[in-house]
Design a protein around this motif. Structure first.
Motif, short mmCIF file in Angstrom:
data_model
loop_
_atom_site.label_atom_id
_atom_site.label_comp_id
_atom_site.label_asym_id
_atom_site.label_seq_id
_atom_site.Cartn_x
_atom_site.Cartn_y
_atom_site.Cartn_z
N GLY A 120 26.81 29.32 26.10
CA GLY A 120 25.84 30.24 25.50
C GLY A 120 26.45 31.13 24.42
O GLY A 120 27.66 31.11 24.18
N ILE A 121 25.58 31.91 23.78
CA ILE A 121 25.99 32.82 22.71
C ILE A 121 25.52 34.22 23.07
O ILE A 121 24.35 34.41 23.45
N PRO A 122 26.37 35.22 22.98
CA PRO A 122 25.92 36.60 23.26
C PRO A 122 24.74 36.97 22.38
O PRO A 122 24.73 36.67 21.18
N PRO A 123 23.69 37.60 22.93
CA PRO A 123 22.49 37.92 22.14
C PRO A 123 22.77 38.73 20.89
O PRO A 123 22.15 38.50 19.84
N GLU A 124 23.71 39.66 20.97
CA GLU A 124 23.99 40.51 19.81
C GLU A 124 24.74 39.76 18.71
O GLU A 124 24.88 40.27 17.59
N GLU A 125 25.20 38.55 19.00
CA GLU A 125 25.94 37.78 18.01
C GLU A 125 25.11 36.66 17.36
O GLU A 125 25.60 35.97 16.46
N LEU A 126 23.86 36.47 17.82
CA LEU A 126 23.04 35.39 17.30
C LEU A 126 22.78 35.53 15.80
O LEU A 126 22.67 34.54 15.08
N HIS A 153 16.13 21.14 2.81
CA HIS A 153 14.99 20.26 3.08
C HIS A 153 13.71 21.05 3.36
O HIS A 153 12.75 20.49 3.90
N SER A 154 13.69 22.33 2.98
CA SER A 154 12.52 23.21 3.20
C SER A 154 12.15 23.31 4.67
O SER A 154 10.98 23.47 5.03
N GLY A 155 13.16 23.23 5.52
CA GLY A 155 12.92 23.34 6.96
C GLY A 155 13.39 24.66 7.52
O GLY A 155 13.81 25.56 6.79
N GLU A 156 13.30 24.79 8.84
CA GLU A 156 13.73 26.00 9.53
C GLU A 156 14.59 25.61 10.73
O GLU A 156 14.41 24.54 11.32
N ILE A 157 15.53 26.50 11.05
CA ILE A 157 16.36 26.29 12.23
C ILE A 157 16.43 27.61 12.99
O ILE A 157 16.70 28.66 12.40
N ARG A 158 16.13 27.54 14.29
CA ARG A 158 16.13 28.74 15.12
C ARG A 158 16.98 28.47 16.36
O ARG A 158 16.94 27.36 16.92
N VAL A 159 17.71 29.50 16.78
CA VAL A 159 18.62 29.36 17.92
C VAL A 159 18.31 30.45 18.94
O VAL A 159 18.21 31.62 18.59
N SER A 160 18.16 30.04 20.18
CA SER A 160 18.03 30.99 21.29
C SER A 160 19.06 30.61 22.35
O SER A 160 19.35 29.42 22.55
N GLN A 184 21.43 31.96 26.13
CA GLN A 184 21.75 32.87 27.22
C GLN A 184 23.17 32.57 27.70
O GLN A 184 23.55 31.40 27.82
N ILE A 185 23.91 33.62 27.97
CA ILE A 185 25.29 33.45 28.40
C ILE A 185 25.35 32.63 29.69
O ILE A 185 24.62 32.90 30.66
N ASP A 186 26.20 31.60 29.68
CA ASP A 186 26.47 30.73 30.82
C ASP A 186 25.23 29.94 31.27
O ASP A 186 25.28 29.29 32.34
N LYS A 187 24.16 29.95 30.49
CA LYS A 187 22.97 29.16 30.84
C LYS A 187 22.65 28.11 29.79
O LYS A 187 21.92 27.16 30.08
N GLY A 188 23.16 28.28 28.61
CA GLY A 188 22.96 27.27 27.59
C GLY A 188 22.29 27.79 26.33
O GLY A 188 21.95 28.97 26.21
N THR A 189 22.11 26.87 25.40
CA THR A 189 21.57 27.20 24.07
C THR A 189 20.48 26.20 23.69
O THR A 189 20.58 25.01 24.02
N ILE A 190 19.45 26.70 23.01
CA ILE A 190 18.37 25.84 22.50
C ILE A 190 18.31 25.99 20.99
O ILE A 190 18.19 27.09 20.46
N VAL A 191 18.44 24.87 20.30
CA VAL A 191 18.36 24.85 18.84
C VAL A 191 17.08 24.11 18.45
O VAL A 191 16.88 22.95 18.84
N LYS A 192 16.21 24.77 17.69
CA LYS A 192 14.94 24.18 17.26
C LYS A 192 14.97 23.99 15.74
O LYS A 192 15.11 24.95 14.99
#
Length: 460
Positions: free
Chosen positions: A392-398, A431-438, A440-448
């Motif tokens: 995961g990634i610390p929320p304050e560092e996203l 490519h005129s697209g968007e990338i979003r990342v959410s 949680q520490i030690d639970k994983g990451t979701i990249v859309k």
């Protein structure tokens, strides 16, 4: 021409045109009313004159003359004429006034009444039926009083127009100055902002008008500029630091090797260290070149229709070769029935780099635990959702993850330079697209990742 001058000129022009229209309307109807009133007076006098003169009564004539002198003021250049008519032919046969047009007499015959203005004279004519036959009674005069009133009204309207234009000009300049005053303040404030004081912002009012929106837009732009300058400064510092480390290591080991004669094994060890640092330096330089390439324009990039599910399968094959231990699962259970919704326009090579970097990070930071890639599509967008169960990634560092060389505080022990996500971010934006990342520490990451499909995407 300044905007203030344009606004004032348009304000004066529109107001002037409106006033001209109103004044012309007033004058036109005043003139029509004055003429109608004068024709009515003429017709009344013609009727009285007909009754008086055609009744063959001396007393009536004397009474009419007395009334006209006492009560009916003689009109300017008033003239009366009575013509007996035995047939409705032309005026020459009846000894009528030849200065009047035939149409005037014809109208009298047809309608038993007619009006005419010729030069400055007004004429009324009526057909009078008497025991002795038919007569045409014509009464004419000039309307000096009415013309005087119209001339006075015209002068007043002209004077009022010019005085109002002067007043409106002053009022327009004042109004334009007041309306544009906030913009002038913004311009002065913006002119004081330099690269050294990008923290300054424009004051935003309490209203909800376009000027407040403009101030917000300027401030948002300054926010982006400040972030860009900070990123550039950090990029240069980080790049210098990262380049210096392998170069220093290479120079130190080269100096050690040249300092004295050594055994073949020792030379092999030194050369191995140099090779390791050189490879690290090569990876770093290639990453910098790819990032720089994304900042150039789009010339030279091959644009072609790309089917996203096929591209993902190819990336999975590449990762199976480079990282056989990966545990990537491709979820195609939600693909649309219409295959066209999976196609978009872009550069297949660049898109492979972007998705490959995201999947590599997911595998690397989850230590090859299960990584799921799901594809969704509708009439507007193609969505790629990558989910891992990593550190995961610390929320304050996203907010910093798309900055080159940036690495999370919990990922410093993992190999890498922090190029993967920044490079993927630039490619997706290209490519005129968007990338979003959410995350949680030690639970994983979701990249859309969201990309416009071919039906929506019209330009690259």
């Amino acid at each position: 021409m300044q905007l203030r001058t344009k606004i004032t000129a348009i304000f004066i022009l529109l107001t002037g045109l409106f006033q001209v229209a109103v004044f012309v309307f007033i004058y036109h109807f005043s003139k029509s009313y004055t003429e109608s009133e004068f024709y009515l007076r003429l017709s009344q006098r013609a009727t009285i004159a007909a009754h008086t003169y055609l009744e063959d009564n001396e007393m009536n004539i004397n009474i009419y003359e007395d009334i006209r002198e006492r009560h009916l003021q003689t009109l300017p250049n008033e003239r009366e004429a009575i013509y007996p008519v035995s047939k409705r032919t032309n005026k020459e046969d009846n000894h009528m006034d030849k200065s009047l047009p035939n149409s005037f007499f014809q109208e009298i015959f047809d309608k038993q009444y007619a009006e005419l203005k010729q030069e400055k004279f007004y004429y009324t004519g009526l057909l009078y039926n008497d025991n002795e036959g038919d007569f045409i009674v014509i009464l004419s005069a000039q309307d000096f009083y009415g013309e005087g009133k119209l001339e006075n009204l015209r002068n007043i309207l002209i004077l009022a127009f010019f005085l109002s234009m002067i007043f409106i000009s002053l009022l327009g300049q004042y109004h334009a100055k007041q309306a544009l005053s906030p913009i002038s303040k913004m311009i002065k404030k913006v002119n004081t902002i330099r690269a050294t004081n990008l923290h300054l912002r424009i004051e935003v009012g309490a209203g909800k008008d376009e000027l407040v929106e403009l101030a917000h837009t300027f401030n948002n732009m300054l926010d982006r500029l400040e972030v860009s300058f900070d990123l550039q400064s950090n990029f240069i510092n980080n790049a210098s630091h990262e380049l210096r480390n392998p170069l220093t290591a290479i120079l130190v080991q080269t100096e050690i090797g040249l300092n004295k004669d050594r055994t073949i094994k020792e030379y092999h060890s030194i050369l191995g260290g140099i090779e390791k640092e050189a490879l690290r330096l090569d990876t770093l330089v290639n990453g910098l070149l790819k990032l720089a390439q994304m900042d150039f324009d789009k010339k030279g990039i091959v644009i072609e229709p790309i089917r996203i599910d096929e591209t993902v399968i190819e990336i999975k094959k590449i990762l199976d070769t480079t990282n056989p231990e990966n545990n990537i699962y491709l979820d195609f259970n939600h693909l649309p029935e219409d295959e066209c919704l999976l196609v978009f326009l872009g550069s297949q090579n660049l898109l492979k780099v972007a998705l490959n970097n995201i999947l590599e990070n997911a595998c690397k930071f989850s230590e090859n635990q299960k990584v799921t890639l799901k594809i969704l599509a509708d009439t507007n967008n193609i969505k790629i959702i990558i989910t891992d169960k990593g550190i995961g990634i610390p929320p304050e560092e996203l907010k910093n993850i798309f900055e080159p060389f940036y690495r999370g505080s919990n990922a410093l022990g993992t190999n890498g330079f922090g190029f993967g996500l920044p490079l993927a971010y630039r490619i997706i934006k290209l490519h005129s697209g968007e990338i979003r990342v959410s995350s949680q520490i030690d639970k994983g990451t979701i990249v859309k990742v969201s990309l416009p499909n071919q039906k929506k995407y019209t330009s690259f």
